[in-house]
Design an enzyme around this catalytic site. Sequence first.
Site, PDB file in Angstrom:
ATOM      1  N   ILE A  64       0.823  -1.221   0.000  1.00 27.12           N
ATOM      2  CA  ILE A  64       0.000   0.000   0.000  1.00 27.12           C
ATOM      3  C   ILE A  64       0.855   1.270   0.000  1.00 27.12           C
ATOM      4  O   ILE A  64       0.383   2.329  -0.433  1.00 27.12           O
ATOM      5  CB  ILE A  64      -1.000  -0.026   1.189  1.00 27.12           C
ATOM      6  CG1 ILE A  64      -2.171   0.921   0.950  1.00 27.12           C
ATOM      7  CG2 ILE A  64      -0.294   0.281   2.512  1.00 27.12           C
ATOM      8  CD1 ILE A  64      -3.332   0.719   1.906  1.00 27.12           C
ATOM      9  N   ASN A  69      -3.433   1.434  15.912  1.00 29.56           N
ATOM     10  CA  ASN A  69      -4.001   1.012  17.204  1.00 29.56           C
ATOM     11  C   ASN A  69      -4.491   2.255  17.937  1.00 29.56           C
ATOM     12  O   ASN A  69      -4.162   3.387  17.559  1.00 29.56           O
ATOM     13  CB  ASN A  69      -2.968   0.242  18.036  1.00 29.56           C
ATOM     14  CG  ASN A  69      -1.696   1.033  18.232  1.00 29.56           C
ATOM     15  OD1 ASN A  69      -1.693   2.051  18.919  1.00 29.56           O
ATOM     16  ND2 ASN A  69      -0.608   0.596  17.606  1.00 29.56           N
ATOM     17  N   GLY A 128       3.486  -4.662  11.030  1.00 27.78           N
ATOM     18  CA  GLY A 128       2.559  -4.834   9.917  1.00 27.78           C
ATOM     19  C   GLY A 128       2.510  -3.619   9.010  1.00 27.78           C
ATOM     20  O   GLY A 128       3.513  -2.957   8.755  1.00 27.78           O
ATOM     21  N   VAL A 129       1.318  -3.318   8.547  1.00 29.11           N
ATOM     22  CA  VAL A 129       1.162  -2.214   7.602  1.00 29.11           C
ATOM     23  C   VAL A 129       1.452  -0.868   8.294  1.00 29.11           C
ATOM     24  O   VAL A 129       1.950   0.073   7.660  1.00 29.11           O
ATOM     25  CB  VAL A 129      -0.227  -2.265   6.934  1.00 29.11           C
ATOM     26  CG1 VAL A 129      -1.344  -1.934   7.879  1.00 29.11           C
ATOM     27  CG2 VAL A 129      -0.271  -1.393   5.702  1.00 29.11           C
ATOM     28  N   ASP A 130       1.179  -0.790   9.586  1.00 27.74           N
ATOM     29  CA  ASP A 130       1.454   0.438  10.358  1.00 27.74           C
ATOM     30  C   ASP A 130       2.968   0.749  10.304  1.00 27.74           C
ATOM     31  O   ASP A 130       3.373   1.886  10.013  1.00 27.74           O
ATOM     32  CB  ASP A 130       0.986   0.207  11.801  1.00 27.74           C
ATOM     33  CG  ASP A 130       0.804   1.476  12.605  1.00 27.74           C
ATOM     34  OD1 ASP A 130       0.964   2.572  12.043  1.00 27.74           O
ATOM     35  OD2 ASP A 130       0.498   1.357  13.807  1.00 27.74           O
ATOM     36  N   SER A 187      -7.384  -5.162  10.488  1.00 28.15           N
ATOM     37  CA  SER A 187      -7.646  -6.142  11.573  1.00 28.15           C
ATOM     38  C   SER A 187      -7.281  -7.582  11.236  1.00 28.15           C
ATOM     39  O   SER A 187      -7.376  -8.440  12.120  1.00 28.15           O
ATOM     40  CB  SER A 187      -9.107  -6.110  12.066  1.00 28.15           C
ATOM     41  OG  SER A 187      -9.334  -4.967  12.864  1.00 28.15           O
ATOM     42  N   THR A 188      -6.886  -7.876   9.996  1.00 31.13           N
ATOM     43  CA  THR A 188      -6.707  -9.298   9.627  1.00 31.13           C
ATOM     44  C   THR A 188      -5.298  -9.826   9.888  1.00 31.13           C
ATOM     45  O   THR A 188      -5.011 -10.981   9.597  1.00 31.13           O
ATOM     46  CB  THR A 188      -7.042  -9.543   8.141  1.00 31.13           C
ATOM     47  OG1 THR A 188      -6.057  -8.881   7.322  1.00 31.13           O
ATOM     48  CG2 THR A 188      -8.424  -9.043   7.798  1.00 31.13           C
ATOM     49  N   GLY A 189      -4.413  -8.977  10.430  1.00 26.81           N
ATOM     50  CA  GLY A 189      -3.059  -9.420  10.751  1.00 26.81           C
ATOM     51  C   GLY A 189      -2.927  -9.662  12.239  1.00 26.81           C
ATOM     52  O   GLY A 189      -3.539 -10.590  12.791  1.00 26.81           O
ATOM     53  N   TYR A 226      -4.321  -8.281  14.645  1.00 24.16           N
ATOM     54  CA  TYR A 226      -5.597  -8.236  15.372  1.00 24.16           C
ATOM     55  C   TYR A 226      -6.473  -9.473  15.157  1.00 24.16           C
ATOM     56  O   TYR A 226      -7.544  -9.592  15.766  1.00 24.16           O
ATOM     57  CB  TYR A 226      -6.364  -6.960  15.037  1.00 24.16           C
ATOM     58  CG  TYR A 226      -5.870  -5.738  15.809  1.00 24.16           C
ATOM     59  CD1 TYR A 226      -4.803  -5.831  16.710  1.00 24.16           C
ATOM     60  CD2 TYR A 226      -6.470  -4.495  15.645  1.00 24.16           C
ATOM     61  CE1 TYR A 226      -4.355  -4.721  17.408  1.00 24.16           C
ATOM     62  CE2 TYR A 226      -6.032  -3.381  16.355  1.00 24.16           C
ATOM     63  CZ  TYR A 226      -4.976  -3.504  17.237  1.00 24.16           C
ATOM     64  OH  TYR A 226      -4.538  -2.398  17.935  1.00 24.16           O
TER      65      TYR A 226
HETATM   66  N1  AR6 Z   1       0.725  -3.051   2.319  1.00 22.49           N
HETATM   67  C1  AR6 Z   1      -0.512  -3.604   2.407  1.00 22.49           C
HETATM   68  N2  AR6 Z   1      -0.879  -4.473   3.372  1.00 22.49           N
HETATM   69  C2  AR6 Z   1       0.065  -4.805   4.285  1.00 22.49           C
HETATM   70  C3  AR6 Z   1       1.378  -4.275   4.271  1.00 22.49           C
HETATM   71  C4  AR6 Z   1       1.692  -3.353   3.232  1.00 22.49           C
HETATM   72  N3  AR6 Z   1       2.891  -2.787   3.123  1.00 22.49           N
HETATM   73  N4  AR6 Z   1       2.060  -4.810   5.318  1.00 22.49           N
HETATM   74  C5  AR6 Z   1       1.223  -5.659   5.951  1.00 22.49           C
HETATM   75  N5  AR6 Z   1       0.025  -5.667   5.331  1.00 22.49           N
HETATM   76  P1  AR6 Z   1      -1.716  -5.679  10.412  1.00 22.49           P
HETATM   77  P2  AR6 Z   1      -4.099  -5.249  12.105  1.00 22.49           P
HETATM   78  C6  AR6 Z   1      -1.193  -6.439   5.621  1.00 22.49           C
HETATM   79  O1  AR6 Z   1      -1.166  -6.665  11.382  1.00 22.49           O
HETATM   80  O2  AR6 Z   1      -4.431  -6.698  12.079  1.00 22.49           O
HETATM   81  C7  AR6 Z   1       0.057  -2.967  14.194  1.00 22.49           C
HETATM   82  O3  AR6 Z   1       1.104  -3.254  15.066  1.00 22.49           O
HETATM   83  C8  AR6 Z   1      -1.084  -7.668   6.475  1.00 22.49           C
HETATM   84  O4  AR6 Z   1      -0.534  -8.745   5.716  1.00 22.49           O
HETATM   85  O5  AR6 Z   1      -0.793  -4.694   9.816  1.00 22.49           O
HETATM   86  O6  AR6 Z   1      -5.193  -4.259  11.894  1.00 22.49           O
HETATM   87  C9  AR6 Z   1      -0.757  -1.757  14.607  1.00 22.49           C
HETATM   88  O7  AR6 Z   1       0.037  -0.792  15.258  1.00 22.49           O
HETATM   89  C10 AR6 Z   1      -2.547  -7.901   6.833  1.00 22.49           C
HETATM   90  O8  AR6 Z   1      -3.209  -8.536   5.726  1.00 22.49           O
HETATM   91  O9  AR6 Z   1      -2.943  -4.827  11.059  1.00 22.49           O
HETATM   92  C11 AR6 Z   1      -1.769  -2.359  15.518  1.00 22.49           C
HETATM   93  O10 AR6 Z   1      -1.262  -2.491  16.833  1.00 22.49           O
HETATM   94  C12 AR6 Z   1      -3.107  -6.468   6.938  1.00 22.49           C
HETATM   95  O11 AR6 Z   1      -2.104  -5.622   6.347  1.00 22.49           O
HETATM   96  C13 AR6 Z   1      -2.020  -3.709  14.925  1.00 22.49           C
HETATM   97  O12 AR6 Z   1      -0.850  -4.053  14.194  1.00 22.49           O
HETATM   98  C14 AR6 Z   1      -3.364  -5.998   8.361  1.00 22.49           C
HETATM   99  O13 AR6 Z   1      -2.395  -6.528   9.250  1.00 22.49           O
HETATM  100  C15 AR6 Z   1      -3.166  -3.693  13.952  1.00 22.49           C
HETATM  101  O14 AR6 Z   1      -3.424  -5.000  13.522  1.00 22.49           O
END
Ligand code: AR6
Length: 178
Positions: free
Chosen positions: A18, A31, A39-41, A128-130, A132
């Site tokens: 993204i 969060n 993750g994406v954050d 939320s799918t990572g 969370y």
């Molecule tokens: N581009 C697109 N999607 C991505 C990328 C990217 N560069 N990197 C990871 N993803 P998550 P959550 C996907 O865990 O579940 C953080 O620590 C990943 O594969 O990033 O909402 C925050 O600070 C998955 O499919 O987010 C919060 O504490 C999706 O993004 C917590 O994680 C979401 O995974 C939020 O958890």
Amino acid sequence: MERQFPGGKRLRLVLGDITRIPADAIVNAANSHLCGGGGVDGAIHRAGGPSLMRELDQIRARSGGCPTGGAVATSAGNLPARFVFHAVGPVYRDGGRREADLLAACHRTCLQMAEERDLRVVTFPAISTGVYGYPVAQAAPIALAAARAHLEREDTRVREIVFVLFDQCTFDAFARAL
Ligand code: AR6
């Protein structure tokens, strides 16, 4: 993969990172402390640079954070966008704690924030799918229904909602739901 809506509006699914795809607003899966993470954050803060966290520090100082289902906006630093919307999705426990409502709410909040800023293109990750733990087969139809409902509104100025999905498994779940 895409779906067309009246007026040339589009809902698209893309496999990718993204942080690399131009948009008016990039949605982050943040969060409620707005303190960054993995993750994406992590990817968004690395690519966007330190100005994002500086702005979040100010928001946190004013309001203490962001409730689940909500989102806050910052500028996008070095990202190919004007804004980042830091959305807070629910932690998935057993599906009986309003997770679905909260997941839908954070998508609606971001799309409303796009309207308020008169934006055209918004990109979302699979919130939320990572970390969370939301099962992606359940999260995908909720995210897509919120996007579809928004694009079906006659008064929306948003032209394109893109879900940027990081791995094939997540992409396939969204493709099935679409
Ligand atoms: N581009 C697109 N999607 C991505 C990328 C990217 N560069 N990197 C990871 N993803 P998550 P959550 C996907 O865990 O579940 C953080 O620590 C990943 O594969 O990033 O909402 C925050 O600070 C998955 O499919 O987010 C919060 O504490 C999706 O993004 C917590 O994680 C979401 O995974 C939020 O958890």
